[in-house]
Design a protein around this motif. Structure first.
Motif, PDB file in Angstrom:
ATOM      1  N   SER A  98       0.808  -1.240   0.000  1.00  0.00           N
ATOM      2  CA  SER A  98       0.000   0.000   0.000  1.00  0.00           C
ATOM      3  C   SER A  98       0.835   1.283   0.000  1.00  0.00           C
ATOM      4  O   SER A  98       0.278   2.378   0.019  1.00  0.00           O
ATOM      5  CB  SER A  98      -0.965   0.036   1.197  1.00  0.00           C
ATOM      6  N   PHE A  99       2.178   1.168  -0.016  1.00  0.00           N
ATOM      7  CA  PHE A  99       3.030   2.347  -0.061  1.00  0.00           C
ATOM      8  C   PHE A  99       3.462   2.626  -1.493  1.00  0.00           C
ATOM      9  O   PHE A  99       3.972   1.741  -2.187  1.00  0.00           O
ATOM     10  CB  PHE A  99       4.267   2.174   0.828  1.00  0.00           C
ATOM     11  N   ASN A 100       3.267   3.861  -1.922  1.00  0.00           N
ATOM     12  CA  ASN A 100       3.655   4.260  -3.264  1.00  0.00           C
ATOM     13  C   ASN A 100       5.171   4.183  -3.426  1.00  0.00           C
ATOM     14  O   ASN A 100       5.914   4.660  -2.562  1.00  0.00           O
ATOM     15  CB  ASN A 100       3.158   5.677  -3.528  1.00  0.00           C
ATOM     16  N   VAL A 101       5.629   3.569  -4.513  1.00  0.00           N
ATOM     17  CA  VAL A 101       7.063   3.481  -4.794  1.00  0.00           C
ATOM     18  C   VAL A 101       7.346   4.125  -6.148  1.00  0.00           C
ATOM     19  O   VAL A 101       6.466   4.224  -7.001  1.00  0.00           O
ATOM     20  CB  VAL A 101       7.559   2.020  -4.790  1.00  0.00           C
ATOM     21  N   GLU A 102       8.598   4.546  -6.312  1.00  0.00           N
ATOM     22  CA  GLU A 102       8.971   5.215  -7.554  1.00  0.00           C
ATOM     23  C   GLU A 102      10.291   4.636  -8.053  1.00  0.00           C
ATOM     24  O   GLU A 102      10.694   3.544  -7.661  1.00  0.00           O
ATOM     25  CB  GLU A 102       9.072   6.729  -7.314  1.00  0.00           C
ATOM     26  N   SER A 103      10.928   5.359  -8.956  1.00  0.00           N
ATOM     27  CA  SER A 103      12.221   4.988  -9.533  1.00  0.00           C
ATOM     28  C   SER A 103      12.159   3.638 -10.262  1.00  0.00           C
ATOM     29  O   SER A 103      11.126   3.243 -10.795  1.00  0.00           O
ATOM     30  CB  SER A 103      13.316   4.979  -8.452  1.00  0.00           C
ATOM     31  N   ASP A 104      13.283   2.919 -10.254  1.00  0.00           N
ATOM     32  CA  ASP A 104      13.410   1.691 -11.054  1.00  0.00           C
ATOM     33  C   ASP A 104      12.442   0.604 -10.595  1.00  0.00           C
ATOM     34  O   ASP A 104      11.913  -0.142 -11.419  1.00  0.00           O
ATOM     35  CB  ASP A 104      14.844   1.163 -10.975  1.00  0.00           C
ATOM     36  N   LEU A 105      12.223   0.495  -9.285  1.00  0.00           N
ATOM     37  CA  LEU A 105      11.307  -0.523  -8.776  1.00  0.00           C
ATOM     38  C   LEU A 105       9.905  -0.296  -9.338  1.00  0.00           C
ATOM     39  O   LEU A 105       9.237  -1.243  -9.759  1.00  0.00           O
ATOM     40  CB  LEU A 105      11.270  -0.495  -7.251  1.00  0.00           C
ATOM     41  N   ALA A 106       9.457   0.942  -9.358  1.00  0.00           N
ATOM     42  CA  ALA A 106       8.130   1.253  -9.894  1.00  0.00           C
ATOM     43  C   ALA A 106       8.044   0.871 -11.369  1.00  0.00           C
ATOM     44  O   ALA A 106       7.049   0.274 -11.806  1.00  0.00           O
ATOM     45  CB  ALA A 106       7.823   2.738  -9.714  1.00  0.00           C
ATOM     46  N   GLN A 107       9.066   1.200 -12.127  1.00  0.00           N
ATOM     47  CA  GLN A 107       9.052   0.887 -13.556  1.00  0.00           C
ATOM     48  C   GLN A 107       9.026  -0.620 -13.790  1.00  0.00           C
ATOM     49  O   GLN A 107       8.331  -1.110 -14.696  1.00  0.00           O
ATOM     50  CB  GLN A 107      10.269   1.511 -14.244  1.00  0.00           C
ATOM     51  N   ASP A 108       9.754  -1.356 -12.980  1.00  0.00           N
ATOM     52  CA  ASP A 108       9.753  -2.818 -13.107  1.00  0.00           C
ATOM     53  C   ASP A 108       8.371  -3.392 -12.793  1.00  0.00           C
ATOM     54  O   ASP A 108       7.889  -4.291 -13.492  1.00  0.00           O
ATOM     55  CB  ASP A 108      10.798  -3.433 -12.171  1.00  0.00           C
ATOM     56  N   LEU A 109       7.744  -2.873 -11.747  1.00  0.00           N
ATOM     57  CA  LEU A 109       6.417  -3.367 -11.368  1.00  0.00           C
ATOM     58  C   LEU A 109       5.370  -2.999 -12.413  1.00  0.00           C
ATOM     59  O   LEU A 109       4.490  -3.810 -12.741  1.00  0.00           O
ATOM     60  CB  LEU A 109       6.019  -2.799  -9.998  1.00  0.00           C
ATOM     61  N   ILE A 110       5.452  -1.802 -12.957  1.00  0.00           N
ATOM     62  CA  ILE A 110       4.506  -1.371 -14.000  1.00  0.00           C
ATOM     63  C   ILE A 110       4.671  -2.234 -15.241  1.00  0.00           C
ATOM     64  O   ILE A 110       3.677  -2.671 -15.856  1.00  0.00           O
ATOM     65  CB  ILE A 110       4.722   0.117 -14.325  1.00  0.00           C
ATOM     66  N   LYS A 111       5.900  -2.497 -15.617  1.00  0.00           N
ATOM     67  CA  LYS A 111       6.163  -3.342 -16.786  1.00  0.00           C
ATOM     68  C   LYS A 111       5.607  -4.748 -16.573  1.00  0.00           C
ATOM     69  O   LYS A 111       4.981  -5.332 -17.473  1.00  0.00           O
ATOM     70  CB  LYS A 111       7.673  -3.397 -17.045  1.00  0.00           C
ATOM     71  N   LYS A 112       5.798  -5.299 -15.373  1.00  0.00           N
ATOM     72  CA  LYS A 112       5.296  -6.640 -15.070  1.00  0.00           C
ATOM     73  C   LYS A 112       3.773  -6.653 -15.056  1.00  0.00           C
ATOM     74  O   LYS A 112       3.138  -7.571 -15.584  1.00  0.00           O
ATOM     75  CB  LYS A 112       5.856  -7.110 -13.723  1.00  0.00           C
ATOM     76  N   ALA A 113       3.160  -5.637 -14.452  1.00  0.00           N
ATOM     77  CA  ALA A 113       1.701  -5.561 -14.394  1.00  0.00           C
ATOM     78  C   ALA A 113       1.092  -5.448 -15.782  1.00  0.00           C
ATOM     79  O   ALA A 113       0.043  -6.044 -16.061  1.00  0.00           O
ATOM     80  CB  ALA A 113       1.280  -4.373 -13.532  1.00  0.00           C
ATOM     81  N   LEU A 114       1.738  -4.693 -16.650  1.00  0.00           N
ATOM     82  CA  LEU A 114       1.229  -4.550 -18.017  1.00  0.00           C
ATOM     83  C   LEU A 114       1.290  -5.872 -18.766  1.00  0.00           C
ATOM     84  O   LEU A 114       0.361  -6.231 -19.506  1.00  0.00           O
ATOM     85  CB  LEU A 114       2.042  -3.489 -18.761  1.00  0.00           C
ATOM     86  N   LYS A 115       2.360  -6.625 -18.545  1.00  0.00           N
ATOM     87  CA  LYS A 115       2.476  -7.946 -19.160  1.00  0.00           C
ATOM     88  C   LYS A 115       1.388  -8.876 -18.630  1.00  0.00           C
ATOM     89  O   LYS A 115       0.743  -9.599 -19.400  1.00  0.00           O
ATOM     90  CB  LYS A 115       3.859  -8.540 -18.868  1.00  0.00           C
ATOM     91  N   TYR A 116       1.171  -8.855 -17.316  1.00  0.00           N
ATOM     92  CA  TYR A 116       0.101  -9.665 -16.728  1.00  0.00           C
ATOM     93  C   TYR A 116      -1.250  -9.284 -17.338  1.00  0.00           C
ATOM     94  O   TYR A 116      -2.048 -10.153 -17.712  1.00  0.00           O
ATOM     95  CB  TYR A 116       0.044  -9.459 -15.211  1.00  0.00           C
ATOM     96  N   TYR A 117      -1.505  -7.992 -17.391  1.00  0.00           N
ATOM     97  CA  TYR A 117      -2.806  -7.523 -17.906  1.00  0.00           C
ATOM     98  C   TYR A 117      -3.014  -7.956 -19.354  1.00  0.00           C
ATOM     99  O   TYR A 117      -4.083  -8.466 -19.713  1.00  0.00           O
ATOM    100  CB  TYR A 117      -2.886  -6.000 -17.797  1.00  0.00           C
ATOM    101  N   ASN A 118      -2.021  -7.751 -20.193  1.00  0.00           N
ATOM    102  CA  ASN A 118      -2.160  -8.107 -21.612  1.00  0.00           C
ATOM    103  C   ASN A 118      -2.433  -9.599 -21.792  1.00  0.00           C
ATOM    104  O   ASN A 118      -3.267  -9.991 -22.613  1.00  0.00           O
ATOM    105  CB  ASN A 118      -0.898  -7.709 -22.384  1.00  0.00           C
TER     106      ASN A 118
END
Length: 241
Positions: free
Chosen positions: A113-133
């Motif tokens: 529940s804590f907002n994260v940024e930088s490289d970790l955020a980008q990695d998680l967003i990339k993974k989530a997008l792959k999951y979603y697709n």
């Protein structure tokens, strides 16, 4: 020492053969039994008409008016998709990503529940997008046959029936992948065959059945069978707000 080394190599080699040979034999059996060449199909009005027939059988208008869809994929990933805002919240393990499907750069990532940024955020967003697709495909693929990155062809099957071949163009998430939809007399999907870059065997068949009708009237699948494997989709909600 040399004899001991040879013995270790022999044991390791034996284990590798023991573990890989059954898998290799199974793959060869499946390949020769199920592998198919991509069928020839014809683009044009007839293919589009069959695609429209499929959408009508699925009550596309009900799906189009469904503003919110929620589901879980194989009890591993959970999705809350606001189709009106084009934002999907993706949950897995201790992670959450709020995917902005219109502008990925506006997506946000959270850990516990804590907002994260930088490289970790980008990695998680990339993974989530792959999951979603990947996971949304198994839920709503039939409704996307007229997306701009899809080509439609009509195929005459061996039994004389007509199948709908959908090929993803170079602008799609998975360019070149093709899916042959098998339809009943009303045009409703019962299964499809896959030609994808991720599968080593072409033409593998997956069921598209076990439907549920959501509160909004959208018809969505709850289970797919691929050979002896199953894909479960649960906690499905579809709401017209």
């Amino acid at each position: 020492m040399a004899k001991k080394s040879k013995k270790i190599v022999k044991i390791v080699s034996g284990l590798v053969i023991f573990l890989t040979l059954p898998s290799l034999l199974l793959f060869c059996f499946l390949f020769f039994k199920y592998n198919e060449e991509l069928p020839y199909g014809t683009q044009g009005k007839e293919a589009d008409a069959l695609a429209y027939k499929m959408l009508e059988a699925l009550d596309y208008d009900a799906f189009k008016n469904t503003n919110y869809i929620e589901w879980s994929f194989k009890k591993r990933h959970h999705y809350e998709w606001d189709r009106e805002k084009n934002i999907c919240d993706v949950f897995w393990k201790e992670f959450k990503v709020s995917l902005d499907l219109s502008d990925h750069s506006k997506s946000k990532a959270f850990v516990h529940s804590f907002n994260v940024e930088s490289d970790l955020a980008q990695d998680l967003i990339k993974k989530a997008l792959k999951y979603y697709n990947t996971d949304s495909f198994w839920l709503v693929a039939p409704y996307r046959v007229f997306d701009e990155d899809m080509e439609r062809r009509i195929v005459t099957l061996k039994n004389g029936d007509k199948g709908l071949l959908i090929t993803h163009t170079e602008n799609a998430y998975n360019p070149g992948d093709s899916y042959l939809w098998l339809l009943d007399d009303t045009g409703k999907p019962t299964a499809f065959k896959m030609w994808t870059s991720e599968l080593p065997i072409d033409g593998i068949k997956a069921s598209w059945s076990d439907w549920t009708t959501t509160e909004s009237g959208a018809q969505l699948p709850t289970f797919h069978k691929i050979l002896v494997l199953g894909i479960e989709i649960s906690h499905i909600k579809g709401i017209q707000e």
